[in-house]
Design an enzyme around this catalytic site. Structure first.
Site, PDB file in Angstrom:
ATOM      1  N   HIS A 198     -29.899  -1.822   4.900  1.00 45.88           N
ATOM      2  CA  HIS A 198     -28.816  -2.069   3.933  1.00 45.88           C
ATOM      3  C   HIS A 198     -28.679  -3.533   3.558  1.00 45.88           C
ATOM      4  CE1 HIS A 198     -26.821   1.955   3.839  1.00 45.88           C
ATOM      5  NE2 HIS A 198     -27.631   2.093   4.866  1.00 45.88           N
ATOM      6  N   ASP A 214     -26.796 -10.945  -0.643  1.00 42.59           N
ATOM      7  CA  ASP A 214     -26.230  -9.636  -0.302  1.00 42.59           C
ATOM      8  C   ASP A 214     -27.280  -8.563  -0.584  1.00 42.59           C
ATOM      9  OD1 ASP A 214     -24.311  -7.789   0.441  1.00 42.59           O
ATOM     10  OD2 ASP A 214     -22.748  -8.677  -0.804  1.00 42.59           O
TER      11      ASP A 214
HETATM   12  O1  F6P Z   1     -23.633  -3.927   5.253  1.00 40.38           O
HETATM   13  C1  F6P Z   1     -24.061  -4.175   6.533  1.00 40.38           C
HETATM   14  C2  F6P Z   1     -23.052  -3.748   7.587  1.00 40.38           C
HETATM   15  O2  F6P Z   1     -23.516  -4.069   8.860  1.00 40.38           O
HETATM   16  C3  F6P Z   1     -22.797  -2.266   7.569  1.00 40.38           C
HETATM   17  O3  F6P Z   1     -23.724  -1.598   8.369  1.00 40.38           O
HETATM   18  C4  F6P Z   1     -21.391  -2.187   8.074  1.00 40.38           C
HETATM   19  O4  F6P Z   1     -20.690  -1.089   7.572  1.00 40.38           O
HETATM   20  C5  F6P Z   1     -20.744  -3.466   7.559  1.00 40.38           C
HETATM   21  O5  F6P Z   1     -21.805  -4.379   7.399  1.00 40.38           O
HETATM   22  C6  F6P Z   1     -19.642  -3.949   8.495  1.00 40.38           C
HETATM   23  O6  F6P Z   1     -20.179  -4.530   9.639  1.00 40.38           O
HETATM   24  P1  F6P Z   1     -19.764  -4.176  11.121  1.00 40.38           P
HETATM   25  O7  F6P Z   1     -20.227  -2.782  11.396  1.00 40.38           O
HETATM   26  O8  F6P Z   1     -20.497  -5.195  11.943  1.00 40.38           O
HETATM   27  O9  F6P Z   1     -18.293  -4.307  11.201  1.00 40.38           O
END
Ligand code: F6P
Length: 468
Positions: free
Chosen positions: A155, A363
């Protein structure tokens, strides 16, 4: 379709009041449609190591979750995923902290995910692993005899080879990715970076179709830009409940224009540069003072990681100093909100904001840009200002594209957006919305799963030919 198994670090929250967030918003609708099993970390932290896991049934699918102990969370999530992989993949080598011990914990947590998941699997399951926390998982599943289609989607951005090589374990991580039948990226540029890294650092044979062959195994590599459920988001944005919230916001705004920014509080999001660009616009054009406000939502994120805490103090200081300098008794230039909001509240904010300011420094995709477009009123749409360094800039080409490091041009774009005539706003918005209508999260999911079925069939055929 065979049963779908999604594996991710976090499992989606099943409440309707979800906070803003990339992965869970994108995959929740895929989960609801396809059934199957979702597997990931429970969000619980135990003191002692152990393998406590559980399965719950939800409407048409199972949710299996695993607890992590404090030491695992620190090494696997905070240190390796978020203080090593995250900065390197976003090009921030200056703040990356490559530590062998954290890498060992990352590997062992991935092994434990495979240990717990394998007995829950059926022979013909299609397994789709999400994101950078779980790169080695595919290898561990294969070592445990799992044979079904195995895909991975990243992602976040994949950096150029020399940046990737800043990781101490870069060859191992690349080889791990080659255990999957299909590796998907947000953009073709990221897919190319990966192919180049494999060509440079591993003994792999590139195929004419962009695939990579390591020994008997072929990995397909492609771009699948993630999206949102455009129709559902647009419908929600027009609902009575959202309209009521939007009306309250309009009452509060009076005849001022709003510019909105919505993200997790993360150093990749360009928040400081954005606040400075807004201040530059106010500085250059005194007529804007008293007439526009920036509503910046910066949802708390990864607060156990020091770089995030530092970023928070920096933003609090910066927004305070800009408000102190330009504000008046009856006007606050920046409303800085360090908390989460529901999707409905955000939809109302998008709807009343004349400008959506989405200016990350780097991003993978950025779904807020897409949500802003989906939420607009077709008769009077706002203007999206979008960083060229967000994956979504490849698709939302009718946005005002900016270089977020260039504060002065972002300030100019803010002014251009505020002055843009209705006919141009409508034309730009219509093209982007048309694109999102067809390129939604369902199309993303289908494209990935179709490609995975094909990749897995091709890969088995290669194995059989070699064996014969
Ligand atoms: O977009 C990358 C990401 O790690 C997603 O997998 C996740 O939903 C978001 O950022 C929030 O991050 P975290 O799970 O570390 O709170």
């Amino acid at each position: 379709m065979e049963r779908l198994v999604i594996v991710s670090n976090r499992v989606p929250t099943l409440r309707s009041q979800d906070p803003a967030g990339g992965l869970s918003v994108a995959l929740k609708s895929a989960l609801e449609e396809s059934g199957g099993l979702w597997f990931g970390w429970s969000g619980k932290v135990t003191e002692a190591p152990g393998s406590d896991w559980r399965v719950n049934q939800h409407d048409g699918f199972s949710l299996a979750t695993l607890d992590l102990c404090r030491a695992e969370l620190r090494g696997y999530y905070e240190e390796f995923s978020n203080r090593t992989l995250w900065p390197v993949f976003h090009g921030r080598l200056d703040i990356c902290r490559p530590e062998r011990k954290a890498f060992d914990t990352y590997r062992s947590v991935n092994r434990r995910f495979a240990e717990v998941l394998t007995p829950l699997l059926k022979d013909d399951d299609t397994i789709w692993v999400q994101d950078y926390h779980l790169i080695p998982l595919g290898k561990h599943l294969r070592h445990r005899g799992v044979e079904g289609p195995l895909g991975f989607f990243l992602h976040i951005p994949f950096p150029p080879p020399q940046t990737f090589a800043a990781l101490p374990c870069y060859r191992e991580l690349l080889a791990d990715l080659c255990f999957y039948d299909l590796v998907g990226f947000q953009t073709e540029a990221c897919a190319e970076n990966f192919r180049h890294a494999v060509a440079e650092f591993l003994d792999a044979e590139p195929g004419a179709d962009g695939s990579l062959r390591m020994g008997d195994h072929v990995t397909q590599v492609d771009a699948f830009p993630v999206s949102l459920d455009t129709a559902a988001f647009a419908e929600m944005a027009q609902s009575e409940e959202v309209e009521e919230t939007a009306d309250q916001l309009r009452d509060f705004m009076g005849d001022r224009q709003w510019i909105c920014g919505v993200e997790r509080l993360d150093y990749t999001k360009g928040l400081a540069e954005r606040l400075r660009a807004f201040a530059t616009a106010l500085d250059r054009t005194p007529a804007l003072r008293g007439h526009i406000s920036l509503i910046q939502v910066a949802a708390p994120s990864r607060e156990s990681v020091p770089e995030y805490r530092e970023m928070r103090s920096q933003l609090e200081g910066l927004s305070g100093s800009i408000n102190g300098r330009f504000g008046s008794f009856d006007w606050t230039p920046i409303h800085y909100l360090n908390r989460t909001f529901s999707q409905k509240q955000l939809a109302a904010l998008y709807r009343v904001s004349r400008v959506g300011l989405v200016t990350p420094l780097r991003d993978g995709m950025n779904l807020v840009a897409k949500e802003y477009i989906a939420a607009q009123d077709p008769e009077d749409p706002g203007v999206l200002i979008l960083s060229r360094f967000a994956g979504s800039a490849q698709e939302l080409t009718e946005a005002l594209l900016v270089n977020p490091f260039d504060i002065s041009s972002t300030a100019e774009a803010i002014q251009d957006a505020l002055e843009m005539p209705l006919a141009e706003r409508r034309r730009r918005w219509r093209q982007m919305k048309l694109h999102l209508d067809t390129h939604d999260v369902h199309a993303w999911r289908n494209a990935f799963l179709d490609a995975l079925a094909e990749a897995s069939a091709d890969s088995s055929a290669v194995g059989e030919t070699r064996a014969a």
